[in-house]
Design an enzyme around this catalytic site. Sequence first.
Site, PDB file in Angstrom:
ATOM      1  N   ARG A  51       0.799  -1.225   0.000  1.00  0.00           N
ATOM      2  CA  ARG A  51       0.000   0.000   0.000  1.00  0.00           C
ATOM      3  C   ARG A  51       0.835   1.281   0.000  1.00  0.00           C
ATOM      4  NH1 ARG A  51      -2.795  -4.055   1.563  1.00  0.00           N
ATOM      5  NH2 ARG A  51      -0.803  -4.599   2.501  1.00  0.00           N
ATOM      6  N   THR A  52       1.781   1.376   0.909  1.00  0.00           N
ATOM      7  CA  THR A  52       2.478   2.660   1.063  1.00  0.00           C
ATOM      8  C   THR A  52       3.260   3.001  -0.197  1.00  0.00           C
ATOM      9  OG1 THR A  52       2.654   2.110   3.405  1.00  0.00           O
ATOM     10  CG2 THR A  52       3.952   3.985   2.630  1.00  0.00           C
ATOM     11  N   LYS A  80      26.348  -4.195  -1.187  1.00  0.00           N
ATOM     12  CA  LYS A  80      27.817  -4.197  -1.275  1.00  0.00           C
ATOM     13  C   LYS A  80      28.456  -3.550  -0.051  1.00  0.00           C
ATOM     14  CE  LYS A  80      27.271  -2.590  -5.730  1.00  0.00           C
ATOM     15  NZ  LYS A  80      27.712  -1.883  -6.929  1.00  0.00           N
ATOM     16  N   ARG A 101      11.304   3.565   4.037  1.00  0.00           N
ATOM     17  CA  ARG A 101      10.837   2.584   5.038  1.00  0.00           C
ATOM     18  C   ARG A 101      12.045   1.758   5.427  1.00  0.00           C
ATOM     19  NH1 ARG A 101       5.622  -1.268   4.569  1.00  0.00           N
ATOM     20  NH2 ARG A 101       4.688   0.708   5.196  1.00  0.00           N
ATOM     21  N   HIS A 129       4.454   5.765  11.608  1.00  0.00           N
ATOM     22  CA  HIS A 129       4.077   5.652  10.192  1.00  0.00           C
ATOM     23  C   HIS A 129       3.124   6.822   9.918  1.00  0.00           C
ATOM     24  CE1 HIS A 129       3.138   4.144   6.326  1.00  0.00           C
ATOM     25  NE2 HIS A 129       2.798   2.895   6.617  1.00  0.00           N
TER      26      HIS A 129
HETATM   27  N1   CP Z   1      -0.405   0.012   5.761  1.00  0.00           N
HETATM   28  C1   CP Z   1       0.816  -0.284   5.242  1.00  0.00           C
HETATM   29  O1   CP Z   1       1.849   0.292   5.640  1.00  0.00           O
HETATM   30  O2   CP Z   1       0.786  -1.249   4.289  1.00  0.00           O
HETATM   31  P1   CP Z   1       2.065  -1.759   3.474  1.00  0.00           P
HETATM   32  O3   CP Z   1       2.983  -2.446   4.463  1.00  0.00           O
HETATM   33  O4   CP Z   1       1.522  -2.673   2.438  1.00  0.00           O
HETATM   34  O5   CP Z   1       2.745  -0.535   2.901  1.00  0.00           O
END
Ligand code: CP
Length: 302
Positions: A51-52, A80, A101, A129
């Site tokens: 999603r993100t 590396k 992330r 998040h």
């Molecule tokens: N909600 C969320 O962070 O989903 P993903 O891990 O799929 O990005």
Amino acid sequence: MQFRGRDIISMRDFSKAEIEYLLDFSLNFKESDHALKGKVLSTLFFEPSTRTRLSFESAMASLGGSCIGFSDPSVSSIKKGESLSDTIKTVEGYCNAIIIRHPLEGSARLAADIASIPVINAGDGSNQHPTQTLTDLYTIRKSKGKLSGLRIGFLGDLKYGRTVHSLSLALSSFSNKLFFISSSALSMPDSYLESLDRSSPTEHTDRLDEIIGELDILYVTRIQQERFTDPLEYKKLKNTYHINLDMLKRAKPEMKIMHPLPRVDEIDTSVDATENSLYFQQASNGVTVRKALLALIIGGAK
Ligand code: CP
């Protein structure tokens, strides 16, 4: 309010007024397919995402911008032995903003300190998040018409769940009652509880059946296998909660179920077709909110 050039790292960095501005802007944003023409976004994902990452990519494509990056660090020069710091110093020369992330808490803040362009935290370990939280707040306000005076339950992995940490922090400043529902092994860490605004009372329980009837929103989370050091501990806890149609008989008909997704077994698929389910709408709202955020941060919209 000025968001151009701003980092998005933690909900701790946002005032209530700024959150309301971002949600209003997302709701009223008039999309144009050239708002981000010529802008480039780097998506650096050191952990898996559907999603993100894809909602950021979709947002950029809709607004005329483009994306570069990786969804697996093993295909980058990290493999590396390159450091995160050198990766950020290099990538900032290729784009207008960085989405990161990373499994380490504080990694997004570190990247923002290094980079001279905006950095957006797409999840740093179990910490925060923030763009998921803005999506969640947008979804709650659209569904309930307000962000205050609600009774909101957080269920599942409250220890490692970064979406719970970010969202509870934001919701506490809007005067709600927060219920933390988990096994004691996965309860909310004190460091996050201490940060909640005192205008929002809290209650802690492991009995969803006893309080589900009181809730306006139930925010369900996955038990996060990847955060456990002991696989047996995960096995013991993974099936603690399972929302099904039977359980919903105890809930108010207008109670909404949210989930940042992905789900594993914590919500039965039979719930998807009910009026209570809000999680796929929530995922879709991620594009709306991220479009607006990018337009403000790198597009210079106001
Ligand atoms: N909600 C969320 O962070 O989903 P993903 O891990 O799929 O990005």
